[in-house]
Design a protein around this motif. Structure first.
Motif, PDB file in Angstrom:
ATOM      1  N   GLU A  60       5.061  -6.052   2.783  1.00  0.00           N
ATOM      2  CA  GLU A  60       4.915  -6.365   4.208  1.00  0.00           C
ATOM      3  C   GLU A  60       6.269  -6.260   4.922  1.00  0.00           C
ATOM      4  O   GLU A  60       6.344  -5.771   6.043  1.00  0.00           O
ATOM      5  CB  GLU A  60       4.310  -7.760   4.385  1.00  0.00           C
ATOM      6  N   LEU A 109       7.115  -3.664   7.864  1.00  0.00           N
ATOM      7  CA  LEU A 109       7.600  -4.100   9.173  1.00  0.00           C
ATOM      8  C   LEU A 109       8.908  -3.400   9.540  1.00  0.00           C
ATOM      9  O   LEU A 109       9.109  -3.012  10.689  1.00  0.00           O
ATOM     10  CB  LEU A 109       7.797  -5.622   9.182  1.00  0.00           C
ATOM     11  N   SER A 110       9.806  -3.238   8.561  1.00  0.00           N
ATOM     12  CA  SER A 110      11.072  -2.529   8.827  1.00  0.00           C
ATOM     13  C   SER A 110      10.779  -1.091   9.260  1.00  0.00           C
ATOM     14  O   SER A 110      11.414  -0.558  10.177  1.00  0.00           O
ATOM     15  CB  SER A 110      11.952  -2.508   7.573  1.00  0.00           C
ATOM     16  N   GLN A 120       7.857  -0.051  10.527  1.00  0.00           N
ATOM     17  CA  GLN A 120       7.137  -0.154  11.789  1.00  0.00           C
ATOM     18  C   GLN A 120       8.110  -0.296  12.964  1.00  0.00           C
ATOM     19  O   GLN A 120       7.895   0.242  14.038  1.00  0.00           O
ATOM     20  CB  GLN A 120       6.246  -1.404  11.720  1.00  0.00           C
ATOM     21  N   ARG A 121       9.194  -1.025  12.720  1.00  0.00           N
ATOM     22  CA  ARG A 121      10.156  -1.297  13.776  1.00  0.00           C
ATOM     23  C   ARG A 121      10.799  -0.010  14.287  1.00  0.00           C
ATOM     24  O   ARG A 121      11.248   0.056  15.427  1.00  0.00           O
ATOM     25  CB  ARG A 121      11.235  -2.244  13.213  1.00  0.00           C
ATOM     26  N   TRP A 181      -1.181  -0.444  15.037  1.00  0.00           N
ATOM     27  CA  TRP A 181      -0.823  -1.781  14.521  1.00  0.00           C
ATOM     28  C   TRP A 181      -2.092  -2.469  14.025  1.00  0.00           C
ATOM     29  O   TRP A 181      -2.657  -3.340  14.669  1.00  0.00           O
ATOM     30  CB  TRP A 181      -0.147  -2.563  15.641  1.00  0.00           C
ATOM     31  N   ALA A 203       4.692  -1.597  19.779  1.00  0.00           N
ATOM     32  CA  ALA A 203       5.094  -2.673  18.858  1.00  0.00           C
ATOM     33  C   ALA A 203       6.098  -3.588  19.542  1.00  0.00           C
ATOM     34  O   ALA A 203       7.115  -3.143  20.047  1.00  0.00           O
ATOM     35  CB  ALA A 203       5.702  -2.059  17.612  1.00  0.00           C
ATOM     36  N   ARG A 214       8.990  -5.642  19.379  1.00  0.00           N
ATOM     37  CA  ARG A 214      10.050  -5.767  18.371  1.00  0.00           C
ATOM     38  C   ARG A 214      10.404  -7.216  18.084  1.00  0.00           C
ATOM     39  O   ARG A 214      10.734  -7.557  16.948  1.00  0.00           O
ATOM     40  CB  ARG A 214      11.295  -5.010  18.808  1.00  0.00           C
ATOM     41  N   ILE A 263       7.931  -8.531  15.665  1.00  0.00           N
ATOM     42  CA  ILE A 263       8.193  -7.987  14.327  1.00  0.00           C
ATOM     43  C   ILE A 263       9.375  -8.726  13.694  1.00  0.00           C
ATOM     44  O   ILE A 263       9.326  -9.116  12.528  1.00  0.00           O
ATOM     45  CB  ILE A 263       8.477  -6.469  14.397  1.00  0.00           C
ATOM     46  N   GLN A 296       8.350 -12.109  12.571  1.00  0.00           N
ATOM     47  CA  GLN A 296       7.526 -11.988  11.362  1.00  0.00           C
ATOM     48  C   GLN A 296       8.411 -11.697  10.140  1.00  0.00           C
ATOM     49  O   GLN A 296       8.205 -12.255   9.066  1.00  0.00           O
ATOM     50  CB  GLN A 296       6.500 -10.862  11.576  1.00  0.00           C
ATOM     51  N   LEU A 297       9.436 -10.840  10.338  1.00  0.00           N
ATOM     52  CA  LEU A 297      10.361 -10.522   9.243  1.00  0.00           C
ATOM     53  C   LEU A 297      11.111 -11.770   8.778  1.00  0.00           C
ATOM     54  O   LEU A 297      11.285 -11.976   7.580  1.00  0.00           O
ATOM     55  CB  LEU A 297      11.373  -9.453   9.687  1.00  0.00           C
TER      56      LEU A 297
END
Length: 425
Positions: free
Chosen positions: A130, A134-135, A137-138, A145, A168, A170, A173, A176-177
């Motif tokens: 995950e 996410l990295s 996705q960023r 999404w 997205a 950021r 994200i 979440q990270l």
């Protein structure tokens, strides 16, 4: 069909061949590996694959106008749902290609993330996937999404409940990270405690590493009798599997660790996220590097593995055995030549994990290598150091002991790790 099954996605694989001084790899073999990657996802059906030669990549669409149209006709004719581009594709290129071909486009990083997500079995593995997703996705400004809605494994890039493009956020994200990183730290702390508990029963750790699909899991099963998933498939193992075993023929007790397969151009997001998964390699007393000796690019694959081991910080002093696996796949002449070469090299064992041929030689080599790991030390302990003396006997490290006027003279055989543990008492 079960309620969690996803529909089969018809996929077309393209390996862009870009002339570069960086690589001399055969594009046909690179395409073969990309197709094998695609086959690692159960929901994909590869209906076509090709190498696409490019003089230089187009900044907006990767491919030039003529090649773009040629590919569009092929994709349309094969009724493809997804195009897998075996290489990096920028967010802009991805959007333009999806518009031009009217299909979903996934680059190599996206595909590997899908596979990792589909296979991750432990809490740690899931968290790491995950974070890697996410990295990744960023870096995409507009992406599908959908991975939070998924029913089971898979990040929603392939199939999934919807294809709505959402900008997205950021900050969301990043938040979440941070959450995932905290959770991962807790999991890693637990693993550190497990490792500390294992260190109290200091069996040497033997780590199997190698390029993906080299046969590590088959060898692991052969040595341990464990039923770890071992399919002819890339990335069949994603979470390190540990087994305590007694090596046959009077060999030592060891902890054998099977690790995730390495691959060339592993996405940077994954190298960072999966560092903890490969921590077992850093703690290993012996590294067994498993190679598919029947593969045409076995030397290049071995180089990739060495590069990743170095980037992980594996010490030069850690002993290594190179295992030339899959000799059963060689023709008679190549097999004879391989066995002759291996016999001349101290650090090499040639074998077949499938048939078991050469396994006895490997066990002997592991036993010898681990004996080299230990060393003999003489030590004097006073009468007031009873607890430390008891620890040495408990760990079966004392080879001889003589009582003197002020304590004991001991002869010990131990590894550097055990010596460090003793000093910490």
């Amino acid at each position: 069909m079960t309620e969690h099954a996803r529909p089969v996605t018809r996929a077309w694989v393209i390996h862009p061949e870009i002339p570069s001084a960086d690589t001399d790899r055969d594009p046909a073999l690179a395409l073969e590996e990309a197709v094998a990657l695609a086959h690692a996802l159960p929901d994909l059906e590869v209906v076509g694959a090709q190498v696409a030669r490019l003089r230089k990549p187009d900044a907006g669409k990767l491919f030039g106008k003529g090649k773009l149209e040629e590919l569009r006709l092929a994709i349309e004719g094969a009724e493809v749902d997804l195009v897998l581009v075996d290489g990096p594709v920028t967010p802009v290129q991805q959007r333009n290609l999806e518009k031009a071909w009217d299909v979903k486009v996934l680059d190599r990083t996206g595909l590997i993330l899908e596979i990792f997500s589909d296979r991750a079995a432990t809490r740690e593995g899931v968290l790491q996937v995950e974070m890697a997703a996410l990295s990744y996705q960023r870096t995409r400004l507009v992406r599908a999404w959908t991975h939070l809605e998924r029913q089971r494994g898979g990040l929603g890039f392939v199939g999934g409940p919807g294809e709505t493009q959402i900008e997205a956020d950021r900050r969301a994200i990043d938040e979440q990270l941070v959450r995932l990183r905290r959770q991962l730290e807790k999991v890693v702390k637990t693993r550190t405690l497990h490792r500390a508990a294992r260190a109290k029963v200091p069996f040497p750790i033997v780590a199997l590493v190698g390029y993906t699909n080299a046969g590590k899991s088959t060898l692991f099963n052969r040595l341990t009798g464990a039923e770890v998933m071992a399919k002819d498939m890339l990335f069949a193992t994603l979470d390190p599997t540990m087994r305590r075993i007694k090596l046959p023929g009077g060999g030592p007790e060891v902890i054998l660790s099977d690790t995730v397969g390495f691959i060339s151009d592993l996405p940077t997001e994954l190298v960072a996220s999966f560092r903890a998964t490969l921590e077992e390699v850093l703690a290993a007393d012996l590294i067994c590097h498993v190679r598919d000796i029947s593969h045409p690019e076995t030397a290049a694959q071995a180089e990739d593995v060495t590069t990743i081991l170095n980037s992980l910080g594996v010490k030069d002093t850690t002993p290594q055995i190179e295992i030339w696996n899959k000799i059963d796949r060689l023709d008679d002449d190549a097999r004879a030549a391989t066995l002759t070469t291996a016999a001349r090299l101290d650090h090499v064992q040639a074998l077949s994990a499938i048939s078991g041929e050469g396994i006895d030689g490997l066990i002997d080599a592991i036993t010898t290598a681990l004996a080299d790991v230990t060393h003999v030390t003489t030590l004097h302990l006073g009468f007031n150091e009873g607890r430390r003396r008891a620890w040495l006997f408990e760990k079966d490290l004392v080879e001889a002991e003589t009582q003197t006027e002020d304590g004991f003279d001991l002869t010990l055989r131990w590894s550097a790790r055990q010596e460090a543990q003793f000093k910490d008492l």
